[in-house]
Enzyme design. Structure first.
Site, PDB file in Angstrom:
ATOM      1  N   HIS A   1       6.201 -26.390  10.616  1.00  0.00           N
ATOM      2  CA  HIS A   1       6.017 -27.767  10.154  1.00  0.00           C
ATOM      3  C   HIS A   1       7.094 -28.614  10.837  1.00  0.00           C
ATOM      4  CE1 HIS A   1       3.954 -30.139   6.750  1.00  0.00           C
ATOM      5  NE2 HIS A   1       4.639 -31.016   7.442  1.00  0.00           N
TER       6      HIS A   1
ATOM      7  N   GLU B   1      -0.454 -29.856  11.879  1.00  0.00           N
ATOM      8  CA  GLU B   1      -0.702 -31.087  12.631  1.00  0.00           C
ATOM      9  C   GLU B   1      -0.142 -31.058  14.050  1.00  0.00           C
ATOM     10  OE1 GLU B   1       0.456 -34.554  10.428  1.00  0.00           O
ATOM     11  OE2 GLU B   1      -0.820 -34.078   8.719  1.00  0.00           O
TER      12      GLU B   1
ATOM     13  N   ARG C   1       1.904 -24.541  -1.195  1.00  0.00           N
ATOM     14  CA  ARG C   1       2.041 -24.472   0.262  1.00  0.00           C
ATOM     15  C   ARG C   1       3.434 -24.971   0.630  1.00  0.00           C
ATOM     16  NH1 ARG C   1       0.309 -28.863   4.590  1.00  0.00           N
ATOM     17  NH2 ARG C   1       0.929 -27.706   6.434  1.00  0.00           N
TER      18      ARG C   1
ATOM     19  N   TYR D   1      -5.273 -38.693   5.022  1.00  0.00           N
ATOM     20  CA  TYR D   1      -4.643 -39.794   4.282  1.00  0.00           C
ATOM     21  C   TYR D   1      -5.421 -41.103   4.370  1.00  0.00           C
ATOM     22  CZ  TYR D   1      -0.691 -36.700   3.760  1.00  0.00           C
ATOM     23  OH  TYR D   1       0.095 -35.625   3.423  1.00  0.00           O
TER      24      TYR D   1
ATOM     25  N   GLU E   1      -3.337 -31.091   2.674  1.00  0.00           N
ATOM     26  CA  GLU E   1      -2.537 -32.265   2.280  1.00  0.00           C
ATOM     27  C   GLU E   1      -3.456 -33.438   1.994  1.00  0.00           C
ATOM     28  OE1 GLU E   1       0.514 -33.603   5.025  1.00  0.00           O
ATOM     29  OE2 GLU E   1       1.154 -31.542   5.400  1.00  0.00           O
TER      30      GLU E   1
ATOM     31  N   ASN F   1      -5.643 -32.088   6.743  1.00  0.00           N
ATOM     32  CA  ASN F   1      -4.796 -33.092   6.079  1.00  0.00           C
ATOM     33  C   ASN F   1      -5.456 -34.444   6.258  1.00  0.00           C
ATOM     34  OD1 ASN F   1      -2.995 -31.003   5.757  1.00  0.00           O
ATOM     35  ND2 ASN F   1      -1.455 -31.813   7.157  1.00  0.00           N
TER      36      ASN F   1
HETATM   37  C1  FCB Z   1       1.762 -35.508   7.247  1.00  0.00           C
HETATM   38  C2  FCB Z   1       2.838 -34.448   7.309  1.00  0.00           C
HETATM   39  C3  FCB Z   1       3.621 -34.293   6.029  1.00  0.00           C
HETATM   40  C4  FCB Z   1       3.894 -35.620   5.364  1.00  0.00           C
HETATM   41  C5  FCB Z   1       2.644 -36.450   5.259  1.00  0.00           C
HETATM   42  C6  FCB Z   1       2.824 -37.770   4.573  1.00  0.00           C
HETATM   43  O1  FCB Z   1       1.484 -35.968   8.526  1.00  0.00           O
HETATM   44  O2  FCB Z   1       2.250 -33.207   7.615  1.00  0.00           O
HETATM   45  O3  FCB Z   1       4.783 -33.571   6.314  1.00  0.00           O
HETATM   46  O4  FCB Z   1       4.914 -36.274   5.999  1.00  0.00           O
HETATM   47  O5  FCB Z   1       2.106 -36.665   6.520  1.00  0.00           O
END
Ligand code: FCB
Length: 472
Positions: free
Chosen positions: A130, A175, A86, A304, A372, A302
């Site tokens: 992006h 995002e 991607r 985290y 992500e 995405n």
């Molecule tokens: C996300 C973004 C990506 C990267 C990660 C850590 O929010 O989409 O570009 O910076 O965080």
């Protein structure tokens, strides 16, 4: 190598046959060559060149120099054995002014990249946006104005016409929450604005831009079309009614103002009662929701970390952390767990919960792709010339297991892309946050695969063997 033993794969949670693995990047974070071959400036060029905006004054001027070194990066992808890659197209590389004259050298660059990927059996997934809005469009109002959404659709049509025959999966926006609220309300990202109404207008126009782009992509007959959202698993700091209300507000702003119009054809009722800018703002047109809610082939997610919120009124709110769309919420960090160098808590079960909750709320949801997931760690090249990033391996293993659990519970997840292939320009945090499977020395631009790279390759190979897909 400190990876789990090869025989450890048998114990690793199973993912379905046909599940796809990949790695992700974004144009401004890796390409560099910011003034080369006719590329125009984006809001991130302006922002990063403004003193005080990024850590250590970092810019994406050179980044990983992927623009020149892409053959090496494609070779790294081939060796990694991923099914897909991607990447994002830089809008100002194709259209230096955002609209109008096309830059043929920009078009050629992605042609070569796509062909090189296909030649080694790696399927391209393209993100159209992006975050690198052409500066010329920001100068005319940016996402605050509808004309930007229309320009985005024309750019999508151009990319679809040129690459539609070879790109399997298309992501309109990455995002949009960050584009609208981190960019136009908090000001931590480009264009660095701190506005309330402007951010709500931006949120709406991003969704309109998505809808218009989907229309163009469909008309061009490209493969699969979707969008990528950063959905949050939001916890309340306590069961006090005011904290539960704060959770409701944060969930609405972070998740539902995106998922409801995209998958249920409406803005959330709560939004109308509180901010009302999306549901009833002057920028809204009668048939916008129909446009935004056009069926998608997939949703990119995405993930985290989870977040915990409290009502700002009865806690000492850090004004720096509050959005200019003042929703009276402050973020706390009660997680007694390891934190990454971004300061993010590692809570894999929140990933399973998020996916299961999404599935419950939206039974009609299209298939999900994890576009992500990954972690920044204090990686160093050691005397043996390697990078022993055991914590990244743990993070990825635990989060993949969390995805497998969601799949076992009935969520239709089709693939998982690690953020990121390479250490890169981590936006306002500059180059100190290393997310890559591959270490990049930013002086010499030498690439060194980390232990996690070899681990991920092992995982993919084991998955193929287990599901009897041909090895690559
Ligand atoms: C996300 C973004 C990506 C990267 C990660 C850590 O929010 O989409 O570009 O910076 O965080």
């Amino acid at each position: 190598m400190t990876t789990p033993a090869q025989d450890g794969w048998a114990a690793f949670p199973e993912l379905p046959a046909g599940f796809r693995f990949g790695a992700a990047t974004a144009a401004y974070q890796i390409e560099g060559a910011h003034q080369e071959d006719g590329r125009g400036p984006s809001v991130w060029d302006t922002f990063s060149h403004t003193p005080g905006r990024t850590h250590g004054g970092a810019t994406g001027d050179a980044a990983c120099d992927h623009y020149h070194r892409h053959p090496e990066d494609v070779a790294l992808l081939r060796e990694l054995g991923v099914d897909g890659y991607r990447f994002s197209i830089s809008w100002p590389r194709l259209l230096p002014e955002g609209t109008g004259p096309v830059n043929p050298k920009g078009l050629d660059f992605y042609d070569r990249l796509i062909d090189d990927l296909l030649a080694v059996g790696v399927a391209p997934t393209v993100t159209l946006y992006h975050w690198d809005l052409p500066q010329a469009l920001e100068d005319r109002g940016g996402w605050r104005v509808r004309a930007t959404a229309e320009a985005f659709a024309a750019y999508a049509a151009l990319a679809a016409e040129r690459y539609g025959d070879r790109v399997e999966r298309w992501i309109t926006l990455n995002e949009p929450y960050c584009s609208a609220f981190v960019g136009y309300a908090e000001g931590r990202h480009a264009p660095g604005a701190r506005e309330g109404r402007g951010a709500l207008a931006a949120a709406h126009h991003l969704l309109v831009g998505h809808g218009l782009a989907v229309r163009e992509l469909r008309a061009a007959g490209v493969g699969e079309v979707g969008i990528t959202l950063n959905l949050d698993r939001v916890h309340a700091a306590s069961t006090l009614p005011e904290d539960l209300a704060a959770k409701r507000r944060a969930t609405t702003l972070h998740n539902e103002i995106w998922t409801e119009p995209l998958f249920a054809g409406r803005y959330p009722a709560y939004e109308r009662q509180t901010w009302g800018g999306l549901a009833d703002g002057p920028w809204r047109r009668a048939d916008d929701l129909e446009l935004i809610g056009a069926p998608l082939d997939f949703l990119g997610v995405n993930f985290y970390r989870p977040i915990t919120v409290a009502a700002a009124a009865h806690r000492a709110a850090d004004p720096e952390q509050r959005t200019a769309v003042d929703i009276g919420v402050t973020e706390l960090d009660p997680y007694r767990t390891r934190h990454t160098t971004m300061g993010w808590p590692v809570v894999p079960k929140a990933f399973t919960e998020l996916l299961c909750e999404l599935h419950r709320r939206h039974p009609q949801l299209p298939p999900v792709w994890i576009t992500e997931n990954g972690t920044a760690e204090a990686d160093t090249l050691t005397a043996d010339g390697l990078v022993h990033d055991a914590q990244r391996i743990d993070y990825l293993a635990e989060h993949l297991a969390a995805v497998a659990e969601a799949v076992a519970a009935g969520v239709d997840v089709r693939g998982y892309y690690v953020w990121s292939l390479l250490d890169n320009f981590e936006w306002a945090r500059g180059y100190e946050q290393r997310f890559g499977l591959v270490h990049v020395d930013f002086d010499t631009l030498t690439r060194t695969p980390k232990d996690s790279y070899h681990w991920f390759r092992g995982l993919i190979t084991a998955h193929r063997a287990r599901t009897e897909e041909p090895a690559r």
